[in-house]
Design a protein around this motif. Structure first.
Motif, PDB file in Angstrom:
ATOM      1  N   PRO A 511     -37.009 -15.111  16.872  1.00  0.00           N
ATOM      2  CA  PRO A 511     -38.253 -14.110  15.034  1.00  0.00           C
ATOM      3  C   PRO A 511     -37.314 -15.000  13.824  1.00  0.00           C
ATOM      4  CG  PRO A 511     -37.166 -12.987  16.856  1.00  0.00           C
ATOM      5  CD  PRO A 511     -36.651 -14.039  17.993  1.00  0.00           C
ATOM      6  N   LYS A 512     -37.732 -14.714  13.102  1.00  0.00           N
ATOM      7  CA  LYS A 512     -37.635 -15.478  11.399  1.00  0.00           C
ATOM      8  C   LYS A 512     -37.828 -13.952  10.968  1.00  0.00           C
ATOM      9  CE  LYS A 512     -39.097 -19.610  10.732  1.00  0.00           C
ATOM     10  NZ  LYS A 512     -40.105 -20.959  10.875  1.00  0.00           N
ATOM     11  N   ILE A 513     -36.720 -12.685  10.830  1.00  0.00           N
ATOM     12  CA  ILE A 513     -36.281 -11.373  10.227  1.00  0.00           C
ATOM     13  C   ILE A 513     -35.686 -11.452   8.906  1.00  0.00           C
ATOM     14  CG2 ILE A 513     -35.442  -9.824  10.933  1.00  0.00           C
ATOM     15  CD1 ILE A 513     -35.702  -9.714  14.016  1.00  0.00           C
ATOM     16  N   LYS A 514     -36.195 -11.193   8.033  1.00  0.00           N
ATOM     17  CA  LYS A 514     -35.903 -11.358   6.777  1.00  0.00           C
ATOM     18  C   LYS A 514     -35.343  -9.940   6.603  1.00  0.00           C
ATOM     19  CE  LYS A 514     -40.125 -13.581   4.561  1.00  0.00           C
ATOM     20  NZ  LYS A 514     -40.578 -14.051   4.222  1.00  0.00           N
ATOM     21  N   ASN A 515     -35.323  -9.077   6.968  1.00  0.00           N
ATOM     22  CA  ASN A 515     -34.328  -7.991   6.630  1.00  0.00           C
ATOM     23  C   ASN A 515     -34.282  -7.283   7.757  1.00  0.00           C
ATOM     24  OD1 ASN A 515     -35.599  -8.577   3.522  1.00  0.00           O
ATOM     25  ND2 ASN A 515     -37.417  -8.069   4.112  1.00  0.00           N
ATOM     26  N   PRO A 516     -33.257  -7.284   8.663  1.00  0.00           N
ATOM     27  CA  PRO A 516     -32.342  -6.762   9.117  1.00  0.00           C
ATOM     28  C   PRO A 516     -32.342  -5.250   9.159  1.00  0.00           C
ATOM     29  CG  PRO A 516     -31.061  -8.965   9.035  1.00  0.00           C
ATOM     30  CD  PRO A 516     -32.132  -8.798   7.358  1.00  0.00           C
ATOM     31  N   GLY A 517     -32.491  -4.688  10.239  1.00  0.00           N
ATOM     32  CA  GLY A 517     -32.068  -3.333  10.083  1.00  0.00           C
ATOM     33  C   GLY A 517     -30.463  -3.464  10.203  1.00  0.00           C
ATOM     34  N   THR A 518     -30.576  -1.978  10.276  1.00  0.00           N
ATOM     35  CA  THR A 518     -28.598  -1.883  10.178  1.00  0.00           C
ATOM     36  C   THR A 518     -27.966  -0.455  11.074  1.00  0.00           C
ATOM     37  OG1 THR A 518     -29.627  -0.016   8.651  1.00  0.00           O
ATOM     38  CG2 THR A 518     -29.448  -1.684   7.021  1.00  0.00           C
ATOM     39  N   ILE A 519     -26.962  -0.083  10.306  1.00  0.00           N
ATOM     40  CA  ILE A 519     -25.894   0.351  11.616  1.00  0.00           C
ATOM     41  C   ILE A 519     -25.363   1.440  11.126  1.00  0.00           C
ATOM     42  CG2 ILE A 519     -24.358   1.031  12.312  1.00  0.00           C
ATOM     43  CD1 ILE A 519     -24.061  -2.255  14.087  1.00  0.00           C
ATOM     44  N   THR A 520     -26.723   2.867  11.324  1.00  0.00           N
ATOM     45  CA  THR A 520     -26.454   3.782  10.191  1.00  0.00           C
ATOM     46  C   THR A 520     -24.947   4.538  10.304  1.00  0.00           C
ATOM     47  OG1 THR A 520     -27.526   5.148  11.696  1.00  0.00           O
ATOM     48  CG2 THR A 520     -28.659   3.723   9.673  1.00  0.00           C
ATOM     49  N   ALA A 521     -24.467   4.412  11.564  1.00  0.00           N
ATOM     50  CA  ALA A 521     -22.938   5.228  12.476  1.00  0.00           C
ATOM     51  C   ALA A 521     -22.752   4.474  13.055  1.00  0.00           C
ATOM     52  CB  ALA A 521     -23.479   7.112  12.804  1.00  0.00           C
ATOM     53  N   SER A 522     -21.316   4.686  13.257  1.00  0.00           N
ATOM     54  CA  SER A 522     -20.567   4.021  13.690  1.00  0.00           C
ATOM     55  C   SER A 522     -19.296   4.954  14.749  1.00  0.00           C
ATOM     56  CB  SER A 522     -19.613   2.856  13.841  1.00  0.00           C
ATOM     57  OG  SER A 522     -18.912   1.833  14.172  1.00  0.00           O
ATOM     58  N   GLU A 536     -13.494   4.870  35.785  1.00  0.00           N
ATOM     59  CA  GLU A 536     -12.282   3.953  34.854  1.00  0.00           C
ATOM     60  C   GLU A 536     -12.418   4.035  33.157  1.00  0.00           C
ATOM     61  OE1 GLU A 536     -10.343   1.602  35.649  1.00  0.00           O
ATOM     62  OE2 GLU A 536     -10.690   1.175  37.695  1.00  0.00           O
ATOM     63  N   PRO A 537     -11.278   3.940  32.756  1.00  0.00           N
ATOM     64  CA  PRO A 537     -11.673   4.880  31.265  1.00  0.00           C
ATOM     65  C   PRO A 537     -12.459   3.541  30.557  1.00  0.00           C
ATOM     66  CG  PRO A 537      -9.090   3.806  31.522  1.00  0.00           C
ATOM     67  CD  PRO A 537      -9.918   3.830  32.716  1.00  0.00           C
ATOM     68  N   LEU A 538     -13.081   4.356  29.332  1.00  0.00           N
ATOM     69  CA  LEU A 538     -14.216   3.408  28.469  1.00  0.00           C
ATOM     70  C   LEU A 538     -13.289   3.186  27.107  1.00  0.00           C
ATOM     71  CD1 LEU A 538     -17.320   5.455  28.027  1.00  0.00           C
ATOM     72  CD2 LEU A 538     -17.371   3.444  29.371  1.00  0.00           C
ATOM     73  N   ASP A 539     -12.344   2.484  27.636  1.00  0.00           N
ATOM     74  CA  ASP A 539     -11.229   1.642  26.542  1.00  0.00           C
ATOM     75  C   ASP A 539     -12.237   0.885  25.498  1.00  0.00           C
ATOM     76  OD1 ASP A 539     -11.321   0.593  28.871  1.00  0.00           O
ATOM     77  OD2 ASP A 539      -9.025  -0.912  28.204  1.00  0.00           O
ATOM     78  N   SER A 540     -11.680   0.222  24.524  1.00  0.00           N
ATOM     79  CA  SER A 540     -12.721  -0.516  23.898  1.00  0.00           C
ATOM     80  C   SER A 540     -14.024  -0.676  23.413  1.00  0.00           C
ATOM     81  CB  SER A 540     -12.297  -2.516  24.710  1.00  0.00           C
ATOM     82  OG  SER A 540     -11.084  -1.972  24.393  1.00  0.00           O
ATOM     83  N   THR A 541     -14.745   0.197  23.277  1.00  0.00           N
ATOM     84  CA  THR A 541     -15.089   1.195  23.113  1.00  0.00           C
ATOM     85  C   THR A 541     -15.898   1.470  22.707  1.00  0.00           C
ATOM     86  OG1 THR A 541     -15.494   0.921  25.985  1.00  0.00           O
ATOM     87  CG2 THR A 541     -17.680   2.262  24.768  1.00  0.00           C
ATOM     88  N   VAL A 542     -17.420   0.959  21.469  1.00  0.00           N
ATOM     89  CA  VAL A 542     -17.921   1.201  20.236  1.00  0.00           C
ATOM     90  C   VAL A 542     -19.448   2.082  21.185  1.00  0.00           C
ATOM     91  CG1 VAL A 542     -18.930  -0.430  19.513  1.00  0.00           C
ATOM     92  CG2 VAL A 542     -18.266   1.124  17.512  1.00  0.00           C
ATOM     93  N   GLU A 543     -19.437   3.248  20.060  1.00  0.00           N
ATOM     94  CA  GLU A 543     -20.921   3.766  19.436  1.00  0.00           C
ATOM     95  C   GLU A 543     -21.877   3.439  18.390  1.00  0.00           C
ATOM     96  OE1 GLU A 543     -22.153   7.518  22.013  1.00  0.00           O
ATOM     97  OE2 GLU A 543     -22.773   7.515  19.613  1.00  0.00           O
ATOM     98  N   TRP A 544     -22.962   3.169  18.651  1.00  0.00           N
ATOM     99  CA  TRP A 544     -23.618   2.488  16.854  1.00  0.00           C
ATOM    100  C   TRP A 544     -25.004   3.545  17.015  1.00  0.00           C
ATOM    101  CZ3 TRP A 544     -22.704  -2.750  18.579  1.00  0.00           C
ATOM    102  CH2 TRP A 544     -20.877  -3.167  18.047  1.00  0.00           C
ATOM    103  N   THR A 545     -25.693   4.163  16.354  1.00  0.00           N
ATOM    104  CA  THR A 545     -26.433   4.839  16.052  1.00  0.00           C
ATOM    105  C   THR A 545     -27.044   3.756  14.697  1.00  0.00           C
ATOM    106  OG1 THR A 545     -25.418   6.929  16.112  1.00  0.00           O
ATOM    107  CG2 THR A 545     -27.824   6.927  14.976  1.00  0.00           C
ATOM    108  N   LEU A 546     -28.511   3.264  15.224  1.00  0.00           N
ATOM    109  CA  LEU A 546     -29.152   2.063  14.533  1.00  0.00           C
ATOM    110  C   LEU A 546     -30.557   3.125  13.676  1.00  0.00           C
ATOM    111  CD1 LEU A 546     -29.756  -0.433  17.357  1.00  0.00           C
ATOM    112  CD2 LEU A 546     -27.733  -0.096  15.877  1.00  0.00           C
TER     113      LEU A 546
END
Length: 807
Positions: A511-522, A536-546
């Motif tokens: 898809p040709k997407i001119k205006n990608p969305g954003t990550i509003t919180a990380s 197992e521990p969740l090391d190297s893990t990130v949560e993004w809100t879009l």
């Protein structure tokens, strides 16, 4: 019961996908790369042994004894004794009287039926004691070898145990007497016509099972269970030299048999005219037509050479191209079949086969369904394959080859044993998987259409064919005659068939997407943030809100296969406040939606060629996606995910296909099997809101608009979806793809959800049903007891439930 090994399946597929070299570039008489890690020897009494160190799992080992004898070796008054003797092996031996063998091994966690088992076939009988904890004490190894030793020569066959086991075998025969089993036996008799294979059945004759004398069983036992026809196999976390010494000490005492009976090898005769058969069954509602072509088996020497790789690769490419042609042919409105399924196989390594099974559009016109097979076969014979077809097929084969290699890189201990069983009884090669894969990739690059076209005469011979019609008893009046079948093939051969023109494989568009969305919180997260324990521990893990309301959790973890896996979900699914009939419609139709213009088969082919998997579904309480892609394919995967939300459609043809299938099910509702199942369900549940049936009137109201409205209810917007990714890719690498392809999915209506849970509710107390079916050939009965109750879900309760489960 025979266990099917993943490892053997991988080997077989690798053989099918491993070679494409021309004879000018490869010496096809060169040997296949052999696995040299086996210790293989033979005792003076003739017994063969195979030993291999392996550590998957560690601290465990497999103990097998293989008897190169089966139902083919039985006399008329012994029909069924090969299988019966297998049962007797667990009822008492010289050193383990009664059932002491099972009791001893159960005491060390080796269970009968799961770790201890056996199976009998036409040409072999195999006993196993699996996953034995050999790291506990040395006496366990001795006990396992002693059990194999007793199975070799010292099964007791006590009279009272024989009498008990007659009833057990009768019950096994009765449970196997159903429509599907009768159909397969009938088909095999036609394919194997004129051979001893067609005359024998592993379960045997019940008049023999009921009446044979103990001496008859003993005579069979000592005639055929003898060292020169046996192999002992030990694979696992062991010292091979130590095991070899123990085998020599234990098994050398078994006396050799002088002038033992000759073990004859049997063949399946050729036939110039097709063997045509019409099979019916009053309990079956299935209709199919199949054509089986028998392909001559190569010699033992050839099967251990590169010629075998060449043959099998040709078969695999042939299979890919045949599937593609079938998919194109069934789109023709005049096609008489719904689909044709091609499969390469073999009959006990005596003859190879190509089986094409056709499912007719109309059960009253099975000849038209067979015509589809005849036309596609004749088209290949007449014109061959094109360079474009071969190149497309090579891409799919290469992908499968890589997948199979990844699965086979760390074989289980039992997988090695299964390869030995094939080697000892059917002369299959013991291959070095790494070397085989390397050679496969080299050879695949050199294949061309000449290799395929040179193989057509051998694979699609106009001789050695069997044609079998299988229809319900009440539809046999619609069957053609043998003469009509032959006349149809003659017409096809003389017809003006057009050459097949391959289509370019459809692609998912980026898809040709001119205006990608954003990550509003990380934020970085750990197990504690999600309340996860015992994991197992969740090391190297990130949560993004879009920006569109979705959440993405990305966990980087190192993996050898470079795969990234995805799971996405949000509340809803069957718990939505929607008519259960509508929910059932979506579940039925879900695989028939087109994504970005690709129908189900085109999408499956595209995903397969790109090492990508993605599918959506609705469960009781959630709407879900499941997916996987290999690193390097991220843009294609995320493009497909984007299209699942933005470019979905429904074709009239797909609606017709689904309606036809549902109507066929409706018409078979009055079969005895279905009536029994409905009766059981009516007694089982006091409330089962998802158990709703379609009617023909309801089906007439289905439109593309209705189906699209249902789809959009679940998957038109990303609101409140949580996407979880895990694999060998960092969050920083993934971030641009998340913003471009997930965050940019347009936010739809607010995700409003009010729970209307539709889980079925079991009746309380005890209910009883005695159902006597009419017009059934099967003498079958079943007894089910269901225990149910409520318990709070905890990790501990989940674990306890596993301990108390009864199988």
């Amino acid at each position: 019961m025979k266990k099917i090994s993943i490892f053997l399946m991988v080997i077989a597929t690798m053989l099918f996908t491993a070679t494409a070299a021309t004879s000018q570039e490869w010496d096809l008489s060169d040997p296949l790369p052999a696995d040299t890690n086996f210790t293989i020897g033979q005792l003076e009494n003739g017994l063969t042994y195979y030993i291999r160190k392996a550590q998957n799992p560690k601290g465990r080992a497999e103990f097998f004894i293989i008897h190169n004898v089966g139902s083919l070796q039985e006399n008329e008054d012994q029909r069924g004794l090969a299988h019966f003797l297998e049962h007797m092996a667990f009822n008492g031996t010289k050193h383990f009287p009664d059932k002491q063998l099972l009791e001893y091994f159960a005491g060390i966690g080796v269970k009968f039926g799961y770790n201890i088992n056996a199976y009998t076939s036409m040409d072999r009988t195999v006993y196993n004691i699996s996953e034995v904890p050999v790291n506990k004490r040395s006496t366990i190894i001795d006990s396992a070898l002693l059990a194999l030793h007793d199975w070799s020569h010292y099964i007791s066959c006590e009279p009272e145990e024989i009498e008990k086991e007659r009833g057990v075998v009768r019950e096994e025969w009765r449970r196997g007497d159903d429509a599907r089993s009768r159909m397969m036996k009938g088909i095999n008799k036609v394919v194997q016509q004129g051979s001893r294979y067609a005359e024998r059945d592993v379960i045997g004759l019940m008049e023999v099972v009921d009446n044979f004398s103990r001496q008859t069983l003993i005579d069979y036992y000592h005639k055929w269970y003898r060292p020169d026809l046996q192999a002992v196999v030990v694979v696992g976390d062991i010292d091979p030299s130590d095991i070899e010494q123990r085998i020599k000490e234990r098994f050398s005492t078994i006396p050799a048999v002088e002038n033992g009976a000759e073990r004859k090898s049997y063949t399946i005769p050729e036939n110039k005219e097709p063997n045509i058969a019409f099979l019916t069954d009053p309990e079956s509602k299935a209709t199919s037509v199949r054509m089986v072509i028998k392909i001559p088996m190569r010699s033992k020497e050839e099967r251990h050479s590169l010629l075998a790789l060449h043959d099998n690769l040709v078969q695999n490419l042939f299979h890919e191209m045949l599937k593609t042609r079938i998919e194109a042919a069934k789109k023709d409105p005049d096609a008489g079949f719904r689909t044709i399924v091609p499969i390469f196989g073999n009959v006990y390594s005596v003859v190879e086969t190509l089986t094409m099974t056709s499912m007719p559009k109309e059960s009253t016109n099975t000849l038209a369904s067979l015509r589809g097979i005849a036309e596609e076969t004749e088209r290949i014979i007449r014109y061959g394959f094109s360079e474009q077809e071969v190149e497309q097929a090579k891409k799919a084969v290469k992908t499968n080859l890589e997948k199979n290699y990844q699965r086979s890189k760390n074989p289980k201990n039992s997988n090695y044993v299964d390869a030995v069983v094939e080697h000892f009884t059917r002369n299959a090669p013991l291959n070095d998987i790494d070397a085989l894969h390397e050679k496969a990739m080299e050879m695949l690059a050199t294949i061309d259409e000449e290799d395929l076209n040179n193989s057509i005469d051998r694979i699609l011979s106009e001789e050695n064919r069997a044609i079998i019609f299988f229809v319900p008893e009440d539809e046999k009046e619609y069957l053609p005659t043998k003469q009509e079948v032959k006349e149809m093939f003659r017409e096809v051969k003389e017809s003006d068939l057009a050459r097949f023109e391959p289509e370019e494989m459809k692609e998912i568009s980026i898809p040709k997407i001119k205006n990608p969305g954003t990550i509003t919180a990380s934020k970085e997260v750990s197990s504690k943030d999600y309340g996860i324990t015992f994991k197992e521990p969740l090391d190297s893990t990130v949560e993004w809100t879009l920006s569109n309301g979705a959440t993405v959790i990305w966990k980087e973890e190192k993996t050898e296969d470079n795969n990234i896996r995805m799971k996405a979900f949000r509340s809803g699914g069957l718990a939505r406040n929607i008519d259960p009939l509508e929910l059932n419609l979506y579940k039925t139709f879900r695989l028939y939606y087109s994504i970005n213009g690709l129908d189900r088969n085109e999408l499956e082919k595209w995903m397969g060629s790109n090492n990508i998997y993605l599918r959506n579904d609705i469960e009781y309480r959630t709407e879900e996606f499941g997916g996987m892609f290999k690193k390097g394919k991220e843009e294609k995967f995320f493009s497909l995910l984007y299209q699942y939300f933005n470019d979905v459609s429904v074709s009239e043809k797909a609606i017709k296909d689904v309606k036809r299938r549902i109507i066929r099910d409706i018409d078979s509702k009055d079969s005895e099997n279905n009536l029994f199942k409905d009766s059981v369900n009516a007694l089982k549940f006091s409330h089962n809101p998802t158990d709703v049936d379609f009617t023909k009137e309801y089906l007439s109201e289905i439109t593309p608009e209705k189906l699209m409205s249902l789809y959009n209810t679940f998957f038109s917007s990303p609101n409140d979806y949580t996407f979880i990714f895990s694999g060998n890719m960092s969050a920083q690498e993934a971030k641009p793809f998340i913003e471009k392809f997930i965050a940019s999915i347009p936010k739809g209506k607010e995700h409003s959800f009010s729970a209307n849970y539709k889980e079925p509710i079991y009746k309380k107390g005890e209910v009883y049903l005695k159902y006597e079916a009419k017009d059934m050939l099967s003498t079958k009965a079943s007894v089910n007891r269901i225990y149910h109750g409520e318990a709070k879900y905890t990790t501990e309760n989940s674990l306890l439930a596993k301990f108390t489960t009864i199988y």
